[in-house]
Design an enzyme around this catalytic site. Sequence first.
Site, PDB file in Angstrom:
ATOM      1  N   LYS A 113       0.834  -1.202   0.000  1.00  0.00           N
ATOM      2  CA  LYS A 113       0.000   0.000   0.000  1.00  0.00           C
ATOM      3  C   LYS A 113       0.871   1.254   0.000  1.00  0.00           C
ATOM      4  CE  LYS A 113      -3.956   1.887   2.635  1.00  0.00           C
ATOM      5  NZ  LYS A 113      -4.876   1.603   3.760  1.00  0.00           N
TER       6      LYS A 113
ATOM      7  N   SER B 178      -9.364   2.273   2.464  1.00  0.00           N
ATOM      8  CA  SER B 178      -8.295   2.963   1.756  1.00  0.00           C
ATOM      9  C   SER B 178      -7.290   2.031   1.096  1.00  0.00           C
ATOM     10  CB  SER B 178      -7.554   3.885   2.737  1.00  0.00           C
ATOM     11  OG  SER B 178      -6.973   3.144   3.795  1.00  0.00           O
TER      12      SER B 178
ATOM     13  N   SER C 101     -10.609  -0.371   6.184  1.00  0.00           N
ATOM     14  CA  SER C 101      -9.774  -0.133   5.004  1.00  0.00           C
ATOM     15  C   SER C 101      -9.125  -1.379   4.426  1.00  0.00           C
ATOM     16  CB  SER C 101      -8.691   0.900   5.330  1.00  0.00           C
ATOM     17  OG  SER C 101      -9.268   2.175   5.476  1.00  0.00           O
TER      18      SER C 101
END
Length: 483
Positions: A78, A153, A177
Amino acid sequence: MEWNFPTAGQLAAALRAGEVTSVELTDEAIARIERDDDALNAICVRDFDRARDAARGADQARVRGADRPLLGIPVTVKESYDVAGLPTTWGMPHHRNHVPAEDAVQVSRLKAAGAVVLGKTNVPLGLQDIQSFNEIYGTTNNPWDHRRTSGGSSGGSAAALASGFGALSIGSDLAGSLRTPAHFCGIYAHKPTLGLAPIRGMVPPPGPALPVEHDLAVVGPMARTARDLTLLLDVMAGPDPLTSGAAYHLTLPPARHERLRDFRVLVLDDHPLIPTGSAVRAGVNRVADALADGGARVERHSPLLPDLAEAAMLYRQFLFSGSAAHFPVEEHEQLRARAAQLSPDDQSLDAAVLRGMVVSHRDWLRANNGRELHRHGWRRFFAEFDAVVCPITPTPAFPHDHNPDPRRRRIDIDGAEYPYFDQLVWAGLPTMPGLPATAIPAGRSPEGLPVGVQLVGPMFEDRTPLHLAELLEQKIGGFRAPH
């Protein structure tokens, strides 16, 4: 053989058997990204030259007899994790040139386990959305329907995994997320128990990578199969060596049961503060039917369950007190004035947000005492049950909505509109008390979109929901690649 969709466990076995090399796996993953990612925009920072170097090094290490858990397996990371030499922006334009000099602790652990990092995956601005889009890198599309979000996210990671861009990814979770993108994209993810995996090096730029403890927030694994979640969690878990890792080593308890018929599960598909859409309800019921068919004890109600509405209110307070902590003084004073005008009888979710944004330390301590009472309630609950099955969000992936004022966005649940952030109540169910939760695929909506559910387990007994996820994968199936 096509190597982009086998599990990490299968790839590791093939590498050990000499059926494929890490260079071949890496080249094939890179070719797929170059072919397909223009339409998805999942990989926002490519690191292909260093990935090929790492793959060659992995192959050479294997020739010398090395055998590490992820040796030679292509993965993604990420964007919010520091990777030395690559930008870490959190999608914030004024930090587009921020390039850390050191890897985050989890990136270091990936590399030490032998993983080959292909690049970084897209995120929302500041990681503060249920979608993944920002001015620097643009919008990540859902692999099943490009008109819809991949979630946030960790939406770039979920889209990458669903598309065959690496076998594993690491993300983070404060408000679903990890779990929401998994649910939207049809993959697996695990939100660990709070504090189980260190977060150092996943910090908003340009802040220093300090070994601080975070309230609510965790980092965790994402994969295309339940067993791979356990493989990656074993790499990620354990205290930070700069703090308690100097004195303690981690030993997670085994799963409570080996067989499906020995599990005691509470199934929830209704929340007092927001309805559950029909597609998600069907997914929950599909899992409930599989549990019952496998002989598990399945209940729909229990007086031991902590109050869901109160839990949601506490969660909103904690969530938004953190997000507002760094607001400018003028904006904070405006919020204080608005909160002072609230009626004491206003117990809406919006009121909880506003109160949370301006909460005093005294009131935070009172709320934290409420959280401890909920944790105690969960301990009593898990003396009688092994897991909870419940939604992650009320709907499958929704169409892109980039209205700059999230308060004006709405979520459509079977034709009725609800405030956008109200959908977070299910994500908050395990997050507020710090419980582990595993997101698993649970079928498709009538439109063909993935639907997932979460399996919530007892604190620090992460192997229990993870093993239950494995058993359910055998029973109802798991990941399926988008057409």
